[in-house]
Design an enzyme around this catalytic site. Structure first.
Site, PDB file in Angstrom:
ATOM      1  N   TYR A 123      -7.982  -7.846  13.562  1.00  0.00           N
ATOM      2  CA  TYR A 123      -8.380  -7.800  12.150  1.00  0.00           C
ATOM      3  C   TYR A 123      -9.859  -7.404  12.101  1.00  0.00           C
ATOM      4  O   TYR A 123     -10.736  -8.143  12.548  1.00  0.00           O
ATOM      5  CB  TYR A 123      -8.197  -9.150  11.469  1.00  0.00           C
ATOM      6  CG  TYR A 123      -6.761  -9.634  11.385  1.00  0.00           C
ATOM      7  CD1 TYR A 123      -5.684  -8.748  11.486  1.00  0.00           C
ATOM      8  CD2 TYR A 123      -6.467 -10.978  11.207  1.00  0.00           C
ATOM      9  CE1 TYR A 123      -4.372  -9.192  11.398  1.00  0.00           C
ATOM     10  CE2 TYR A 123      -5.157 -11.428  11.117  1.00  0.00           C
ATOM     11  CZ  TYR A 123      -4.120 -10.533  11.219  1.00  0.00           C
ATOM     12  OH  TYR A 123      -2.825 -10.977  11.145  1.00  0.00           O
ATOM     13  N   PRO A 155       3.526 -14.594   2.775  1.00  0.00           N
ATOM     14  CA  PRO A 155       4.201 -15.594   1.931  1.00  0.00           C
ATOM     15  C   PRO A 155       4.071 -15.276   0.444  1.00  0.00           C
ATOM     16  O   PRO A 155       4.901 -15.698  -0.353  1.00  0.00           O
ATOM     17  CB  PRO A 155       3.482 -16.906   2.276  1.00  0.00           C
ATOM     18  CG  PRO A 155       2.135 -16.478   2.781  1.00  0.00           C
ATOM     19  CD  PRO A 155       2.379 -15.175   3.498  1.00  0.00           C
ATOM     20  N   GLY A 188       3.717 -12.003  -0.505  1.00  0.00           N
ATOM     21  CA  GLY A 188       4.056 -10.585  -0.609  1.00  0.00           C
ATOM     22  C   GLY A 188       3.113  -9.682   0.171  1.00  0.00           C
ATOM     23  O   GLY A 188       3.348  -8.486   0.246  1.00  0.00           O
ATOM     24  N   GLY A 189       2.026 -10.208   0.712  1.00  0.00           N
ATOM     25  CA  GLY A 189       1.112  -9.407   1.527  1.00  0.00           C
ATOM     26  C   GLY A 189       0.353  -8.385   0.709  1.00  0.00           C
ATOM     27  O   GLY A 189      -0.287  -8.727  -0.288  1.00  0.00           O
ATOM     28  N   PHE A 190       0.481  -7.109   1.101  1.00  0.00           N
ATOM     29  CA  PHE A 190      -0.297  -6.056   0.446  1.00  0.00           C
ATOM     30  C   PHE A 190       0.242  -5.708  -0.949  1.00  0.00           C
ATOM     31  O   PHE A 190      -0.454  -5.087  -1.738  1.00  0.00           O
ATOM     32  CB  PHE A 190      -0.355  -4.804   1.331  1.00  0.00           C
ATOM     33  CG  PHE A 190      -1.085  -5.042   2.628  1.00  0.00           C
ATOM     34  CD1 PHE A 190      -2.470  -5.192   2.642  1.00  0.00           C
ATOM     35  CD2 PHE A 190      -0.400  -5.151   3.830  1.00  0.00           C
ATOM     36  CE1 PHE A 190      -3.153  -5.417   3.827  1.00  0.00           C
ATOM     37  CE2 PHE A 190      -1.080  -5.382   5.024  1.00  0.00           C
ATOM     38  CZ  PHE A 190      -2.453  -5.524   5.024  1.00  0.00           C
ATOM     39  N   LEU A 220       4.131 -10.422  -4.516  1.00  0.00           N
ATOM     40  CA  LEU A 220       5.545 -10.791  -4.574  1.00  0.00           C
ATOM     41  C   LEU A 220       6.057 -10.653  -6.000  1.00  0.00           C
ATOM     42  O   LEU A 220       5.451 -11.181  -6.929  1.00  0.00           O
ATOM     43  CB  LEU A 220       5.629 -12.247  -4.131  1.00  0.00           C
ATOM     44  CG  LEU A 220       6.943 -12.825  -3.676  1.00  0.00           C
ATOM     45  CD1 LEU A 220       7.586 -11.969  -2.601  1.00  0.00           C
ATOM     46  CD2 LEU A 220       6.686 -14.228  -3.144  1.00  0.00           C
TER      47      LEU A 220
END
Ligand SMILES: NC(=O)c1ccc[n+]([C@@H]2O[C@H](COP(=O)([O-])OP(=O)(O)OC[C@H]3O[C@@H](n4cnc5c(N)ncnc54)[C@H](OP(=O)(O)O)[C@@H]3O)[C@@H](O)[C@H]2O)c1
Length: 299
Positions: free
Chosen positions: A72, A222, A224-226, A229
């Site tokens: 990262y 959790p 939805g990330g990028f 959600l």
């Protein structure tokens, strides 16, 4: 019901703790550090001091589980963790992952050759400022989907480094159930980190089988990330409870299975506090029954 941010300690965080090993008892509400690097997880953050403030707030809230990787940034996120928190609080555990790199275009090429894995473990040790890493996940598979095939060779490299005392515990990421079993035939694992959330429940049976074995399941993305959600069911339950979709998504994961650990990512102290408070939302049996937000109901 609105979620209200209250002061927490490691004893009062929602969901309590989960014991992965005698020396590895994690608060089920953890933190994913990926969002601390710059845009697209590349380069330094726009707000360096803000990133340090998020990390210090994690400890203040009683969270003892940070998920990271030396890819990262690359290196940036681990260096921020070290700058903010070293010397580390005794109870803090840092879980990292190896198996990928960043190239000049910001892509995530795989890096699973033995020398690459060894280098990655050493980079994590240096950038985190540790003599041994608490947990190292072997990261295989595609962007968010496992790819079938043997992982014995790269996992054996990490098992050797565990024997050398550089790694305390092992895990695997973006894997199939067969790859989990293959890893376990080589060395014990304490956690599996795969893509899973309230709207993406492809791992339901894997979660149940890991729960029976006392192994943690740590869903990434959790929220939805990028891409945030989105689910009609989620929105309607949130509206019905007068709370946010984020609170429902996190609380649902905590209530889905006792071996699920949360690592939502954020670069904002305010969002961090909201997420901790939101994870404490109690979804009643009645809500679960009438909303369709049940553990096994794929949307
Ligand atoms: N093993 C793997 O291959 C893998 C892959 C991906 C991720 N991970 C791990 O999983 C962790 C979680 O995944 P993630 O961070 O990509 O995705 P995520 O937790 O699903 O979502 C993060 C996104 O949600 C936003 N967010 C968080 N809290 C919010 C709130 N209260 N209100 C509004 N927006 C909010 C964040 O923006 P703000 O910064 O603005 O809050 C960020 O854009 C990562 O940090 C990383 O440690 C592992």
């Amino acid at each position: 019901m609105k979620t209200v941010s209250k002061p927490t300690t490691s004893e009062t965080l929602p969901g309590g703790k989960f014991k992965l090993a005698d020396d590895l008892v994690l608060t089920r509400v953890g933190y994913g550090a990926m969002q601390l690097a710059g845009p697209h997880v590349f380069g330094p953050p726009a707000d360096h001091d803000g990133a340090l403030a998020v990390l210090r707030e994690i400890v203040r809230l009683g969270i003892n589980h940070i998920d990271t990787s030396d890819f990262y940034g690359p290196h940036i996120t681990n260096q921020l963790i070290r700058e903010a928190l070293h010397p580390y609080p005794e109870q803090l555990r840092i879980v990292t992952k190896v198996g990928a790199l960043r190239d000049a275009d910001g892509n995530w090429p795989k890096a699973l050759a033995p020398d690459q894995l060894r280098q990655a473990v050493h980079d994590n040790l240096v950038n985190l400022g540790r003599d041994a890493l608490d947990v190292v996940n072997l990261r295989v598979g595609g962007l968010d989907t496992p790819e079938p095939g043997s992982i014995a060779e790269p996992f054996s490299v990490l098992a050797e480094m565990q024997q050398e005392g550089l790694i305390k515990h092992l895990g695997v990421s973006t894997v199939t159930a067969e790859q989990v079993a293959e890893a376990q035939s080589i060395a014990p694992i304490v956690c599996v980190q795969n893509f899973y959330n309230i709207a993406n429940r492809q791992d339901d049976s894997l979660i149940d089988s890991l729960a029976e074995q006392g192994i943690a399941y740590v869903p990434y993305f959790p929220l939805g990330g990028f891409s945030p959600l989105q689910s009609n069911t989620l929105s309607s339950v949130a509206a019905r409870l007068d709370t946010t979709s984020i609170a429902v998504a996190l609380a649902w994961l905590l209530q889905r299975s006792p071996n699920i650990l949360l690592i939502p990512g954020t670069s904002s102290v305010e969002h961090l506090r909201e997420n901790v408070a939101g994870a404490g939302l109690q979804l009643s049996e009645e809500v679960i029954r009438t909303s369709g937000v049940g553990p096994k109901n794929n949307e």
